[in-house]
Design a protein around this motif. Sequence first.
Motif, PDB file in Angstrom:
ATOM      1  N   THR A 127       0.830  -1.219   0.000  1.00  0.00           N
ATOM      2  CA  THR A 127       0.000   0.000   0.000  1.00  0.00           C
ATOM      3  C   THR A 127       0.861   1.264   0.000  1.00  0.00           C
ATOM      4  O   THR A 127       0.429   2.301  -0.494  1.00  0.00           O
ATOM      5  CB  THR A 127      -0.926   0.027   1.232  1.00  0.00           C
ATOM      6  N   GLN A 128       2.067   1.178   0.579  1.00  0.00           N
ATOM      7  CA  GLN A 128       2.944   2.345   0.629  1.00  0.00           C
ATOM      8  C   GLN A 128       3.574   2.650  -0.718  1.00  0.00           C
ATOM      9  O   GLN A 128       3.875   3.793  -1.037  1.00  0.00           O
ATOM     10  CB  GLN A 128       4.052   2.128   1.673  1.00  0.00           C
ATOM     11  N   GLY A 129       3.786   1.611  -1.521  1.00  0.00           N
ATOM     12  CA  GLY A 129       4.456   1.810  -2.800  1.00  0.00           C
ATOM     13  C   GLY A 129       5.961   1.806  -2.625  1.00  0.00           C
ATOM     14  O   GLY A 129       6.473   1.882  -1.506  1.00  0.00           O
ATOM     15  N   ASP A 130       6.681   1.751  -3.732  1.00  0.00           N
ATOM     16  CA  ASP A 130       8.143   1.652  -3.658  1.00  0.00           C
ATOM     17  C   ASP A 130       8.845   2.967  -3.987  1.00  0.00           C
ATOM     18  O   ASP A 130      10.061   3.006  -4.133  1.00  0.00           O
ATOM     19  CB  ASP A 130       8.647   0.549  -4.587  1.00  0.00           C
ATOM     20  N   LYS A 131       8.057   4.050  -4.112  1.00  0.00           N
ATOM     21  CA  LYS A 131       8.662   5.345  -4.425  1.00  0.00           C
ATOM     22  C   LYS A 131       8.188   6.438  -3.473  1.00  0.00           C
ATOM     23  O   LYS A 131       7.076   6.390  -2.944  1.00  0.00           O
ATOM     24  CB  LYS A 131       8.308   5.761  -5.859  1.00  0.00           C
ATOM     25  N   GLU A 132       9.061   7.410  -3.276  1.00  0.00           N
ATOM     26  CA  GLU A 132       8.721   8.615  -2.517  1.00  0.00           C
ATOM     27  C   GLU A 132       8.855   9.816  -3.445  1.00  0.00           C
ATOM     28  O   GLU A 132       9.717   9.815  -4.340  1.00  0.00           O
ATOM     29  CB  GLU A 132       9.660   8.796  -1.320  1.00  0.00           C
ATOM     30  N   TYR A 133       8.019  10.814  -3.222  1.00  0.00           N
ATOM     31  CA  TYR A 133       8.004  11.983  -4.093  1.00  0.00           C
ATOM     32  C   TYR A 133       8.228  13.252  -3.275  1.00  0.00           C
ATOM     33  O   TYR A 133       7.603  13.431  -2.223  1.00  0.00           O
ATOM     34  CB  TYR A 133       6.657  12.087  -4.814  1.00  0.00           C
ATOM     35  N   HIS A 134       9.131  14.108  -3.769  1.00  0.00           N
ATOM     36  CA  HIS A 134       9.308  15.421  -3.152  1.00  0.00           C
ATOM     37  C   HIS A 134       8.299  16.358  -3.818  1.00  0.00           C
ATOM     38  O   HIS A 134       8.429  16.687  -5.004  1.00  0.00           O
ATOM     39  CB  HIS A 134      10.734  15.933  -3.359  1.00  0.00           C
ATOM     40  N   VAL A 135       7.301  16.761  -3.052  1.00  0.00           N
ATOM     41  CA  VAL A 135       6.129  17.431  -3.631  1.00  0.00           C
ATOM     42  C   VAL A 135       6.014  18.881  -3.178  1.00  0.00           C
ATOM     43  O   VAL A 135       6.327  19.231  -2.039  1.00  0.00           O
ATOM     44  CB  VAL A 135       4.847  16.666  -3.225  1.00  0.00           C
ATOM     45  N   ARG A 136       5.526  19.697  -4.102  1.00  0.00           N
ATOM     46  CA  ARG A 136       5.112  21.071  -3.783  1.00  0.00           C
ATOM     47  C   ARG A 136       3.654  21.223  -4.223  1.00  0.00           C
ATOM     48  O   ARG A 136       3.204  20.524  -5.133  1.00  0.00           O
ATOM     49  CB  ARG A 136       5.976  22.108  -4.517  1.00  0.00           C
ATOM     50  N   HIS A 137       2.947  22.144  -3.571  1.00  0.00           N
ATOM     51  CA  HIS A 137       1.578  22.393  -4.037  1.00  0.00           C
ATOM     52  C   HIS A 137       1.175  23.836  -3.775  1.00  0.00           C
ATOM     53  O   HIS A 137       1.767  24.544  -2.962  1.00  0.00           O
ATOM     54  CB  HIS A 137       0.583  21.419  -3.369  1.00  0.00           C
ATOM     55  N   GLY A 176       7.514  28.062  -0.597  1.00  0.00           N
ATOM     56  CA  GLY A 176       7.270  27.768  -2.000  1.00  0.00           C
ATOM     57  C   GLY A 176       6.397  26.560  -2.225  1.00  0.00           C
ATOM     58  O   GLY A 176       6.493  25.880  -3.250  1.00  0.00           O
ATOM     59  N   GLY A 177       5.514  26.269  -1.250  1.00  0.00           N
ATOM     60  CA  GLY A 177       4.597  25.140  -1.373  1.00  0.00           C
ATOM     61  C   GLY A 177       5.216  23.794  -1.048  1.00  0.00           C
ATOM     62  O   GLY A 177       4.615  22.742  -1.323  1.00  0.00           O
ATOM     63  N   ASP A 178       6.406  23.787  -0.460  1.00  0.00           N
ATOM     64  CA  ASP A 178       7.142  22.540  -0.200  1.00  0.00           C
ATOM     65  C   ASP A 178       6.436  21.671   0.842  1.00  0.00           C
ATOM     66  O   ASP A 178       6.193  22.091   1.966  1.00  0.00           O
ATOM     67  CB  ASP A 178       8.549  22.879   0.292  1.00  0.00           C
ATOM     68  N   LEU A 179       6.113  20.441   0.451  1.00  0.00           N
ATOM     69  CA  LEU A 179       5.501  19.466   1.352  1.00  0.00           C
ATOM     70  C   LEU A 179       6.484  18.361   1.744  1.00  0.00           C
ATOM     71  O   LEU A 179       6.104  17.386   2.382  1.00  0.00           O
ATOM     72  CB  LEU A 179       4.266  18.831   0.699  1.00  0.00           C
ATOM     73  N   ASP A 180       7.736  18.510   1.315  1.00  0.00           N
ATOM     74  CA  ASP A 180       8.792  17.538   1.629  1.00  0.00           C
ATOM     75  C   ASP A 180       8.522  16.199   0.938  1.00  0.00           C
ATOM     76  O   ASP A 180       7.675  16.101   0.066  1.00  0.00           O
ATOM     77  CB  ASP A 180       8.924  17.359   3.142  1.00  0.00           C
ATOM     78  N   TRP A 181       9.206  15.165   1.380  1.00  0.00           N
ATOM     79  CA  TRP A 181       9.064  13.842   0.775  1.00  0.00           C
ATOM     80  C   TRP A 181       7.846  13.131   1.348  1.00  0.00           C
ATOM     81  O   TRP A 181       7.571  13.223   2.535  1.00  0.00           O
ATOM     82  CB  TRP A 181      10.300  13.002   1.040  1.00  0.00           C
ATOM     83  N   ALA A 182       7.142  12.407   0.490  1.00  0.00           N
ATOM     84  CA  ALA A 182       5.953  11.673   0.938  1.00  0.00           C
ATOM     85  C   ALA A 182       5.694  10.496   0.006  1.00  0.00           C
ATOM     86  O   ALA A 182       6.062  10.525  -1.172  1.00  0.00           O
ATOM     87  CB  ALA A 182       4.738  12.590   0.956  1.00  0.00           C
ATOM     88  N   LYS A 218       3.290  20.002  -7.993  1.00  0.00           N
ATOM     89  CA  LYS A 218       4.553  19.838  -8.715  1.00  0.00           C
ATOM     90  C   LYS A 218       5.377  18.753  -8.024  1.00  0.00           C
ATOM     91  O   LYS A 218       5.436  18.708  -6.790  1.00  0.00           O
ATOM     92  CB  LYS A 218       5.344  21.146  -8.726  1.00  0.00           C
ATOM     93  N   VAL A 219       5.998  17.900  -8.820  1.00  0.00           N
ATOM     94  CA  VAL A 219       6.913  16.884  -8.280  1.00  0.00           C
ATOM     95  C   VAL A 219       8.341  17.353  -8.536  1.00  0.00           C
ATOM     96  O   VAL A 219       8.778  17.428  -9.688  1.00  0.00           O
ATOM     97  CB  VAL A 219       6.668  15.503  -8.930  1.00  0.00           C
ATOM     98  N   ASP A 220       9.055  17.662  -7.467  1.00  0.00           N
ATOM     99  CA  ASP A 220      10.448  18.114  -7.591  1.00  0.00           C
ATOM    100  C   ASP A 220      11.401  16.959  -7.876  1.00  0.00           C
ATOM    101  O   ASP A 220      12.356  17.100  -8.639  1.00  0.00           O
ATOM    102  CB  ASP A 220      10.892  18.821  -6.301  1.00  0.00           C
ATOM    103  N   ASP A 221      11.137  15.828  -7.209  1.00  0.00           N
ATOM    104  CA  ASP A 221      12.074  14.710  -7.343  1.00  0.00           C
ATOM    105  C   ASP A 221      11.379  13.405  -6.969  1.00  0.00           C
ATOM    106  O   ASP A 221      10.321  13.416  -6.311  1.00  0.00           O
ATOM    107  CB  ASP A 221      13.285  14.935  -6.435  1.00  0.00           C
ATOM    108  N   VAL A 222      11.985  12.294  -7.386  1.00  0.00           N
ATOM    109  CA  VAL A 222      11.461  10.959  -7.079  1.00  0.00           C
ATOM    110  C   VAL A 222      12.625  10.087  -6.627  1.00  0.00           C
ATOM    111  O   VAL A 222      13.734  10.189  -7.162  1.00  0.00           O
ATOM    112  CB  VAL A 222      10.797  10.312  -8.321  1.00  0.00           C
ATOM    113  N   ARG A 223      12.383   9.246  -5.629  1.00  0.00           N
ATOM    114  CA  ARG A 223      13.430   8.332  -5.160  1.00  0.00           C
ATOM    115  C   ARG A 223      12.789   7.041  -4.642  1.00  0.00           C
ATOM    116  O   ARG A 223      11.574   6.983  -4.420  1.00  0.00           O
ATOM    117  CB  ARG A 223      14.264   8.970  -4.046  1.00  0.00           C
ATOM    118  N   ALA A 224      13.614   6.036  -4.447  1.00  0.00           N
ATOM    119  CA  ALA A 224      13.124   4.775  -3.876  1.00  0.00           C
ATOM    120  C   ALA A 224      12.661   5.044  -2.448  1.00  0.00           C
ATOM    121  O   ALA A 224      13.319   5.783  -1.698  1.00  0.00           O
ATOM    122  CB  ALA A 224      14.231   3.731  -3.882  1.00  0.00           C
ATOM    123  N   ALA A 225      11.532   4.480  -2.096  1.00  0.00           N
ATOM    124  CA  ALA A 225      10.970   4.721  -0.764  1.00  0.00           C
ATOM    125  C   ALA A 225      11.844   4.114   0.328  1.00  0.00           C
ATOM    126  O   ALA A 225      12.356   2.996   0.186  1.00  0.00           O
ATOM    127  CB  ALA A 225       9.565   4.125  -0.688  1.00  0.00           C
TER     128      ALA A 225
END
Length: 260
Positions: A127-137, A176-182, A218-225
């Motif tokens: 359910t968590q998935g294998d990726k994390e996203y650095h998100v802004r909104h 700047g709308g930064d929600l950090d990694w999630a 906006k997705v700033d970056d993607v990484r392995a969770a």
Amino acid sequence: MTFKPARLLLALVAIASAPAFAQNLAVVNGKAIPSSRADAVVKQAVAQGQGADTPQLREAVKKDLIAREVLAQEAVKLGLDKSADVKQALENTRQSIVVQALARDYIAKHPVADADIKAEYDKFIKTQGDKEYHVRHILTENEADAKAAIAKIKGGAKFEEVAKTASKDSGSAANGGDLDWATPASLPPEFGAAVTALQKGAVTETPVKTQAGYHVIKVDDVRAAKLPTLDEVKPQIQQALAERKLQAFQEELVKKAKIQ
């Protein structure tokens, strides 16, 4: 370390039903206080990190047990144990103790299997998935404002600058709308789905509606969770599954009971 009276009282309540043995810690007005009661209090205090098993701790426990017995005897002498409130409190305590004993007995006879823990862990990872996203909104109250923000970004404005002036999320707007990694699972469903559909650096073409309002994402970056290992979360999963077993056991007993 000083043994705090309030914590000592909790420990005393917890072992109030301990069986008496021949060896006594003290005899108060002819009534014995078994040494086993003090042993139980000391053991619980050490387990809770309140100090080591020292002569000082045992002396403090002894004094408190004696004082408690003196007070209890005085209360009985005054007939306070006969009052409706005290009787009800005693019954509540008795019921709590036997229910806890039943729960321990049931789990001892129906332990949580390692295979069940592993299955629950696998479900959690899935359910968590294998990726994390650095998100802004950018959060707006209505769709029109969200579309206006998207138009500004398409026109060359920086997402971060638009977020500072247009976003209604005071917690992230200044950054700047930064929600950090999630992980998507930690976000509202609509928001999470939009995030996973975006490539690194991309911005949503249309506003995303959630209960909070309308979002430009906006997705700033993607990484392995970075997910916890099974060993790290095994105690929590085991506890949760045990509670689930107890809940099912309780519901089954209630179903079988004759309730009028």
